[in-house]
Scaffold this active site. Structure first.
Site: not given
Ligand SMILES: *Cc1c(COP(=O)(O)O)cnc(C)c1O
Length: 411
Positions: A140, A231, A260
């Site tokens: 993702f 990532d 985030k």
């Protein structure tokens, strides 16, 4: 929704639904306040927040240092495009680079995880002059068109095709399959320029790779002259008990994406790269309006200070072990639990059934959790949790699993 449908907050939730794009699976709670690992709804009910806005409340909700930094910066200068210099931005960048993986000393600042992955894709194309990219099954990386192209789930991809050309998915934690693909590409087309991976997969089900995997990927990237993009948007900044998850296996990427929780809840993303890699992008070839704004930089500097000065990395490691031991005990006790996995405070509990009922039940018991695929409960607690909060969450989860077994007729 039963029980709240006639209430005041119920009608406010309905009204919000009537305005906001209908793209989120929503929890029927209206949150109005947060502190540390807790949030409160508009009835004053408290929840232990192990959802933490998908891990964004990394240093806890309304962390004092972050609140203070945002307040002070808001009174001084909120916006300052990167075409001008800014003192707060410099302080943040200096701090970030000082703790970044070795050699990653150039930074592109942006506003989200997907935007960081978009930039990483452009950096890879420009630097390698090859457009092919390898991503992992169950990856993702976000939902904008470029990031979506390297995201695995077909339910996200199918309606939006055609996506970027030249994306190959290989099984996660299987370096042999990656090697086969790279070997074939080097003999035939030589179109692959980069490999992008999450050091631990988040959305894909909290998947921790086998121990030798990332190091072998690093070697393969060296051998075939490819960029390794990691990532760390979910796994980074202390979440897994190391500042960067890649440190668990001693691997340093060429490009790293973060976002985030990096600015304590203020939207922010960043791409870090080695100088010669980042320098492949020339003036005007990539930019944005809000990236590097002083408000986000102030919040991010305070967040980093917290993570390091308050030893939240050590706490994530200790509390992660405490939580994982507790979850493994729950696995022994409850037949519905199939697997417990994760590192530090990035944890997954795989059930034999869809986890939706458990999550909804969790809300009424004052524990907010996430799913990660249909069968996995994902826990992304703020790194400020202590034993008291963790043990409370574990005992709620114990009760939830008992109820789930009753519902499913498992004994
Ligand atoms: C959340 C996430 C993204 C996307 O971030 P957004 O800010 O939602 O665009 C990308 N990669 C990983 C690993 C993530 O967890």
């Amino acid at each position: 929704m039963e029980g709240v449908s006639m209430s005041l907050e119920g009608s406010r939730m309905k009204e919000e639904d009537s305005y906001i794009a209908n793209v989120f699976q929503r929890y029927p709670v209206e949150l109005v306040r947060g502190k540390g690992a807790y949030v409160w709804d508009s009835n004053g009910k408290a929840y232990i927040d192990f959802m933490a806005g998908y891990g964004v409340a990394l240093v806890g909700h309304c962390n004092d240092k972050v609140v203070d930094a945002v307040k002070r910066q808001a009174e001084r200068l909120i916006t300052c495009h990167c075409s001008c210099y800014n003192d707060t931005r410099l302080e943040f960048l200096r701090r970030l680079v000082s703790v970044a993986p070795k050699g990653l000393n150039k930074v592109f600042l942006c506003n989200s995880g997907a935007e960081a992955c978009e930039a990483a894709i452009k950096i890879a194309r420009k630097y390698t002059k090859r457009h092919g990219i390898v991503a992992a099954v169950n990856s993702f990386h976000g939902k904008t068109m470029g990031a979506l192209s390297i995201t695995y789930a077909s339910k996200y991809r199918e309606p939006f095709k055609p996506l970027l050309d030249g994306v190959n998915f290989v099984p996660y934690s299987n370096a042999d399959r990656l090697e086969e693909l790279l070997e074939q590409d080097s003999r035939e087309r030589r179109s692959i320029g980069a490999v992008i991976l999450e050091p631990i997969q988040g959305e894909g089900g909290i998947n921790v790779p086998d121990d030798g995997y990332l190091a072998r990927v690093r070697e393969l990237c060296n051998k075939y002259d490819l960029l390794l993009i990691l990532d760390e948007i979910q796994s980074g900044l202390g979440r897994t008990g190391m500042l960067w998850a890649s440190e668990h296996w001693g691997v340093v990427p060429d490009v790293m994406c973060i976002a985030k929780g990096m600015a304590g809840g203020v939207p922010m993303g960043a791409v870090l790269a080695r100088q010669e890699v980042m320098d492949a992008l020339k003036v005007g070839e990539h930019s944005n309006t809000f990236g590097g704004n002083p408000l986000a930089c102030a919040a991010a500097k305070a967040t980093l200070d917290c993570i390091i000065e308050d030893d939240l990395v050590g706490n994530a490691s200790r509390m992660g072990k405490y939580m994982k031991d507790g979850l493994l005990a729950l696995k022994d006790k409850h037949k519905v639990v199939r697997d417990v996995r994760g590192l530090g405070l990035m944890l997954g509990v795989e059930l034999r059934f869809d986890v939706r009922d458990v999550l909804m039940d969790g809300l009424s018991h004052g524990l907010m959790m996430l799913y990660s695929g249909r069968n996995v409960i994902r826990l992304l607690p703020p790194l400020v949790v202590d034993e008291d909060i963790a043990s409370r969450a574990l005992s709620i989860l114990d009760r939830l699993l008992t109820r789930e077994e009753e519902r499913r007729g498992v004994v």
